[in-house]
Design a protein around this motif. Structure first.
Motif, PDB file in Angstrom:
ATOM      1  N   TYR A   1       0.832  -1.128   0.057  1.00 51.62           N
ATOM      2  CA  TYR A   1      -0.010   0.010  -0.031  1.00 51.62           C
ATOM      3  C   TYR A   1       0.773   1.314  -0.022  1.00 51.62           C
ATOM      4  CZ  TYR A   1       1.025   0.365   5.193  1.00 51.62           C
ATOM      5  OH  TYR A   1       1.822   0.207   6.275  1.00 51.62           O
ATOM      6  N   GLN A   2       0.279   2.272  -0.455  1.00 50.85           N
ATOM      7  CA  GLN A   2       1.054   3.685  -0.374  1.00 50.85           C
ATOM      8  C   GLN A   2      -0.094   4.679  -0.284  1.00 50.85           C
ATOM      9  OE1 GLN A   2       3.110   3.263  -3.971  1.00 50.85           O
ATOM     10  NE2 GLN A   2       1.791   4.062  -5.117  1.00 50.85           N
ATOM     11  N   ARG A   3       0.387   5.768   0.274  1.00 51.06           N
ATOM     12  CA  ARG A   3      -0.372   7.148   0.154  1.00 51.06           C
ATOM     13  C   ARG A   3      -0.488   7.596  -1.318  1.00 51.06           C
ATOM     14  NH1 ARG A   3      -1.868   9.965   4.955  1.00 51.06           N
ATOM     15  NH2 ARG A   3      -2.419  11.773   3.811  1.00 51.06           N
ATOM     16  N   SER A   4      -1.719   8.223  -1.721  1.00 48.63           N
ATOM     17  CA  SER A   4      -1.718   8.398  -2.865  1.00 48.63           C
ATOM     18  C   SER A   4      -2.161   9.941  -2.951  1.00 48.63           C
ATOM     19  CB  SER A   4      -2.602   7.513  -3.674  1.00 48.63           C
ATOM     20  OG  SER A   4      -2.794   8.243  -4.954  1.00 48.63           O
ATOM     21  N   LYS A   5      -1.616  10.739  -3.858  1.00 43.20           N
ATOM     22  CA  LYS A   5      -1.963  12.073  -4.134  1.00 43.20           C
ATOM     23  C   LYS A   5      -3.198  12.272  -5.061  1.00 43.20           C
ATOM     24  CE  LYS A   5       1.469  15.174  -2.711  1.00 43.20           C
ATOM     25  NZ  LYS A   5       2.738  14.377  -2.394  1.00 43.20           N
ATOM     26  N   ASP A   6      -3.547  11.033  -5.844  1.00 41.57           N
ATOM     27  CA  ASP A   6      -4.474  11.026  -6.712  1.00 41.57           C
ATOM     28  C   ASP A   6      -5.186   9.516  -6.642  1.00 41.57           C
ATOM     29  OD1 ASP A   6      -6.158  11.504  -8.922  1.00 41.57           O
ATOM     30  OD2 ASP A   6      -4.533  10.800 -10.312  1.00 41.57           O
ATOM     31  N   ILE A   7      -6.052   9.716  -5.584  1.00 39.99           N
ATOM     32  CA  ILE A   7      -6.760   8.413  -5.173  1.00 39.99           C
ATOM     33  C   ILE A   7      -7.750   8.132  -6.552  1.00 39.99           C
ATOM     34  CG2 ILE A   7      -8.776   7.567  -3.823  1.00 39.99           C
ATOM     35  CD1 ILE A   7      -6.091   6.761  -2.976  1.00 39.99           C
ATOM     36  N   ALA A   8      -8.505   9.237  -6.948  1.00 35.86           N
ATOM     37  CA  ALA A   8      -9.305   8.932  -7.984  1.00 35.86           C
ATOM     38  C   ALA A   8      -8.818   8.846  -9.324  1.00 35.86           C
ATOM     39  CB  ALA A   8     -10.114  10.263  -7.941  1.00 35.86           C
ATOM     40  N   GLY A   9      -7.736   9.212  -9.771  1.00 31.33           N
ATOM     41  CA  GLY A   9      -7.287   9.036 -10.867  1.00 31.33           C
ATOM     42  C   GLY A   9      -6.651   7.504 -10.980  1.00 31.33           C
ATOM     43  N   GLU A  10      -6.035   7.328  -9.788  1.00 31.56           N
ATOM     44  CA  GLU A  10      -5.790   5.720  -9.721  1.00 31.56           C
ATOM     45  C   GLU A  10      -6.891   4.782  -9.835  1.00 31.56           C
ATOM     46  OE1 GLU A  10      -2.453   4.056  -6.998  1.00 31.56           O
ATOM     47  OE2 GLU A  10      -1.834   6.122  -6.739  1.00 31.56           O
ATOM     48  N   ALA A  11      -7.754   5.169  -8.989  1.00 28.76           N
ATOM     49  CA  ALA A  11      -8.883   4.130  -9.026  1.00 28.76           C
ATOM     50  C   ALA A  11      -9.594   4.039 -10.429  1.00 28.76           C
ATOM     51  CB  ALA A  11      -9.956   4.405  -7.759  1.00 28.76           C
ATOM     52  N   ALA A  12      -9.704   5.237 -10.993  1.00 25.05           N
ATOM     53  CA  ALA A  12     -10.331   4.896 -12.312  1.00 25.05           C
ATOM     54  C   ALA A  12      -9.521   4.298 -13.096  1.00 25.05           C
ATOM     55  CB  ALA A  12     -10.488   6.318 -12.976  1.00 25.05           C
ATOM     56  N   ASP A  13      -8.026   4.341 -13.143  1.00 23.66           N
ATOM     57  CA  ASP A  13      -7.193   3.478 -13.874  1.00 23.66           C
ATOM     58  C   ASP A  13      -7.487   2.036 -13.915  1.00 23.66           C
ATOM     59  OD1 ASP A  13      -5.723   5.188 -15.341  1.00 23.66           O
ATOM     60  OD2 ASP A  13      -4.315   5.585 -14.108  1.00 23.66           O
ATOM     61  N   ALA A  14      -7.485   1.784 -12.236  1.00 21.51           N
ATOM     62  CA  ALA A  14      -7.732   0.403 -11.965  1.00 21.51           C
ATOM     63  C   ALA A  14      -8.857  -0.073 -12.370  1.00 21.51           C
ATOM     64  CB  ALA A  14      -7.720   0.123 -10.384  1.00 21.51           C
ATOM     65  N   ILE A  15     -10.195   0.599 -12.561  1.00 22.51           N
ATOM     66  CA  ILE A  15     -11.346   0.223 -12.793  1.00 22.51           C
ATOM     67  C   ILE A  15     -11.290  -0.103 -14.561  1.00 22.51           C
ATOM     68  CG2 ILE A  15     -13.600   1.231 -13.397  1.00 22.51           C
ATOM     69  CD1 ILE A  15     -13.758   2.646 -10.683  1.00 22.51           C
ATOM     70  N   CYS A  16     -10.504   0.385 -15.091  1.00 20.34           N
ATOM     71  CA  CYS A  16     -10.104   0.074 -16.383  1.00 20.34           C
ATOM     72  C   CYS A  16      -9.661  -1.022 -16.649  1.00 20.34           C
ATOM     73  CB  CYS A  16      -9.787   1.303 -17.382  1.00 20.34           C
ATOM     74  SG  CYS A  16     -11.048   2.748 -17.257  1.00 20.34           S
ATOM     75  N   ASP A  17      -8.403  -1.390 -15.728  1.00 15.63           N
ATOM     76  CA  ASP A  17      -7.647  -2.367 -15.911  1.00 15.63           C
ATOM     77  C   ASP A  17      -8.230  -3.700 -15.521  1.00 15.63           C
ATOM     78  OD1 ASP A  17      -5.726  -0.888 -16.937  1.00 15.63           O
ATOM     79  OD2 ASP A  17      -4.601  -0.671 -15.201  1.00 15.63           O
ATOM     80  N   TYR A  18      -8.946  -3.686 -14.427  1.00 15.31           N
ATOM     81  CA  TYR A  18      -9.399  -4.949 -13.718  1.00 15.31           C
ATOM     82  C   TYR A  18     -10.978  -5.018 -13.632  1.00 15.31           C
ATOM     83  CZ  TYR A  18      -4.871  -4.520 -11.508  1.00 15.31           C
ATOM     84  OH  TYR A  18      -3.407  -4.565 -11.528  1.00 15.31           O
ATOM     85  N   GLY A  19     -11.518  -4.008 -14.107  1.00 15.78           N
ATOM     86  CA  GLY A  19     -12.883  -3.928 -14.212  1.00 15.78           C
ATOM     87  C   GLY A  19     -13.891  -3.222 -12.981  1.00 15.78           C
ATOM     88  N   TYR A  20     -13.225  -3.691 -11.733  1.00 10.42           N
ATOM     89  CA  TYR A  20     -13.768  -3.222 -10.459  1.00 10.42           C
ATOM     90  C   TYR A  20     -12.873  -2.837  -9.494  1.00 10.42           C
ATOM     91  CZ  TYR A  20     -14.101  -7.655  -8.492  1.00 10.42           C
ATOM     92  OH  TYR A  20     -13.566  -8.895  -7.662  1.00 10.42           O
ATOM     93  N   VAL A  21     -13.151  -2.189  -8.432  1.00 14.71           N
ATOM     94  CA  VAL A  21     -12.315  -2.029  -7.456  1.00 14.71           C
ATOM     95  C   VAL A  21     -13.106  -1.568  -6.154  1.00 14.71           C
ATOM     96  CG1 VAL A  21     -10.610  -0.574  -8.614  1.00 14.71           C
ATOM     97  CG2 VAL A  21     -12.086   0.651  -7.472  1.00 14.71           C
ATOM     98  N   LEU A  22     -12.512  -1.984  -4.954  1.00 14.08           N
ATOM     99  CA  LEU A  22     -13.095  -1.747  -3.630  1.00 14.08           C
ATOM    100  C   LEU A  22     -12.833  -0.299  -3.315  1.00 14.08           C
ATOM    101  CD1 LEU A  22     -12.321  -4.991  -1.522  1.00 14.08           C
ATOM    102  CD2 LEU A  22     -14.102  -4.585  -3.307  1.00 14.08           C
TER     103      LEU A  22
END
Ligand SMILES: [Fe+2]
Length: 564
Positions: A382-403
């Motif tokens: 894990y790491q602190r992120s300055k752009d949680i929304a951007g990272e999560a949106a990338d992950a949604i596109c990569d893996y389909g869904y996130v928690l």
């Protein structure tokens, strides 16, 4: 002045008010891990007190709801309540006398409350509260529908409104009509529990082999798989009749159950579900229409279990004479703690309105608390992120869904972007993946979207009421029907949350997803594993990540990844 509201029945919980502020509200299931918990809400009360940073002795007034004979007995003999919970949730084998239990429940619950019952309940309530050091000056019992009505009226933002409760039953009634006028709320009508549309729906749910008080949404979803037919051909059309603003059942609840069983025996499941759903929509919308005409008021507030039926709510919204409507998002009995507190606050302190633009009223966690949980979890980085929304949106596109775990937990049955699983709205494949790995829903149950307010006009057809709390179905614009594959129901409707500014981090996430998909919407489903309550704590989120083998979790300011 602190007012604590308590509900100790189906989906028990507690809520704390200070003046016209809702300080905290939660249901006990979030702490005990048992969905729709029925035990006394000690954890929720402690969470209220802990969040406010007060002592139990600082609470001036305690309000609880419902004192009909069955509720009174369950307070005197809590083991019986637990047994019924196990029975209803199918945790114990079907008793040989199942029908007898059911029939005696219908007969007992039709008896209303009496003043002496309230006295008995007061004694048991005082005793339970003394275990956690609460010795309030006032302990007030609030009648079931008054508590529901309070939630439909006081947070609605309306000054003059017709307040309707539609329920299974409570304190001898199934429905009530009141008028909110300035600082007064006055009951003008009611329907007895023997004429309950809610009980009929509950019975049909049981007959379809599903769990009453829990699976009614499945009946609604299944009904859309029937071929449609006119109401005049509905075999249940005269089971409940509306005349003006009164409602009358053809049979008593016991005979009604037998008759429903008889009809269902020779009817395909989806067709039977359609009959019940159609009857509900006709009965409720006719009743509402007549009530508007009789009272000359076209702004409405609603509460009670039936109002969880998003398709009936859509029909209500279509009524021509209706100008505005508010459905309290925790409309079932789980909302009674807050309702009892609001009604008591009205009676004791004259408070009649609350700012209510979101439901993020439950547990919240600091970065330190989150990091402590992350440190103790194995198999993740894990790491602190300055752009949680951007990272999560990338992950949604990569893996389909996130928690997605942010801020304070939602109060009520819906995850509205703080305890959510977020996915692409346009992928059938993701829907299947979610179902197999986490949700295990019935094949006919749809997922729901969150739609950015500014995109709602384009995605949805005819938005008369902009509902922030996922209490209503909407028809999808024809152009979008091919682009919402994972969230649209077979009848081209969606149970949408229309998101304004009430949740900035979630709005940012959807905006980032939109940059990548071109659609201002996401699939939003609650952060829980099949059959479990919505996750409450960081530990719960990590446990869920582990059990569901989900790759990415975004919690507070932390981006978490599962290590292979
Ligand atoms: Fe109720």
């Amino acid at each position: 002045m602190y007012v604590l509201g308590i509900w100790d029945g189906h989906d028990s919980g507690a809520a704390l008010l200070e003046g016209n502020k809702i300080i905290f509200a939660s249901n006990e299931e979030r702490f005990t891990g048992r969905k729709l918990e029925v035990s006394f809400p000690f954890n929720s009360i402690n969470a209220c007190i802990g969040y406010a940073g007060i002592r139990p002795c600082d609470i001036d007034t305690v309000a609880f709801s419902t004192f009909e004979p069955t509720k009174t007995l369950s307070r005197i003999f809590p083991a019986q309540k637990e047994r019924y919970y196990q029975f209803r949730r199918r945790r114990i084998p079907k008793p040989a006398i199942e029908k007898m239990i059911r029939y005696s429940k219908y007969m007992m619950t039709s008896i209303g409350s009496a003043p002496f019952l309230q006295q008995i309940n007061n004694v048991y309530m005082k005793r339970a509260l003394s275990h956690i050091g609460i010795v309030a000056e006032e302990i007030i019992g609030i009648e079931h529908h008054k508590a529901h009505a309070a939630t439909a009226a006081f947070p609605s933002g309306m000054k003059r409104a017709l307040i309707l409760t539609f329920d299974g039953l409570g304190d001898g009634l199934s429905s009530s009509t009141s008028i909110l006028e300035g600082s007064e709320i006055k009951r003008v009508g009611s329907v007895g529990s023997n004429d309950s549309m809610g009980i009929l729906y509950e019975q049909a749910t049981t007959i379809l082999g599903m769990r009453e008080l829990e699976d009614e949404g499945k009946v609604m979803a299944l009904s859309d798989y029937s071929f449609p037919f006119p109401f005049s051909e509905n075999k249940l059309r005269d089971f409940i009749k509306v005349d003006g603003s009164s409602m009358k059942a053809k049979y008593g609840p016991v005979t009604q159950y037998r008759m429903l069983e008889k009809i269902s025996w020779s009817t395909p499941r989806e067709e039977f579900a359609y009959m019940v759903q159609q009857l509900l929509e006709v009965v409720i919308s006719t009743f509402v229409e007549n009530s508007i005409d009789e009272n000359g008021i076209n702004k409405l507030g609603f509460s009670g279990g039936i109002m969880s039926n998003v398709k009936a709510n859509m029909k209500i919204a279509e009524i021509k004479n209706l100008d505005d409507m508010f459905v309290f998002p925790h409309m079932g009995d789980g909302g009674l703690a807050l309702g009892a507190a609001m009604q008591a606050n009205y009676e004791m302190n004259g408070v009649t309105s609350y700012r209510f633009n979101n439901v993020y009223l439950g547990s919240g966690f600091s970065d330190e608390e989150i990091e402590r949980a992350l440190r103790e979890e194995k198999g993740i980085s894990y790491q602190r992120s300055k752009d949680i929304a951007g990272e999560a949106a990338d992950a949604i596109c990569d893996y389909g869904y996130v928690l997605w775990f942010q801020g304070r937990a939602e109060f009520g049955p819906r995850a509205l972007g703080n305890r959510s699983i977020v996915a692409r709205p346009d992928s059938e494949e993701v829907k299947e993946k979610l179902n197999v790995q986490i949700k295990r829903r019935e094949w006919y149950q749809p997922f729901a979207p969150t739609i950015l307010e500014e995109d709602a006009e384009e995605i949805l057809d005819d938005i008369k009421i902009r509902d922030r709390f996922m209490t209503m179905a909407y028809k999808v614009n024809r152009e979008y029907s091919g682009r919402l594959g994972s969230v649209m129901h077979v009848d081209n409707t969606v149970r949408a949350q229309i998101l304004g500014d009430e949740n900035r981090p979630y709005r940012k996430l959807i905006t980032e997803v939109k940059k990548r998909t071109g659609i201002g919407a996401v699939l939003n489903t609650s952060l829980n594993i099949h059959g479990m309550p919505i996750v409450n704590s960081p530990e719960g989120a990590l446990e869920m990540m582990r059990k569901s083998r989900t790759r990415r979790l975004f919690i507070g300011n932390y981006s978490v990844e599962m290590v292979d």
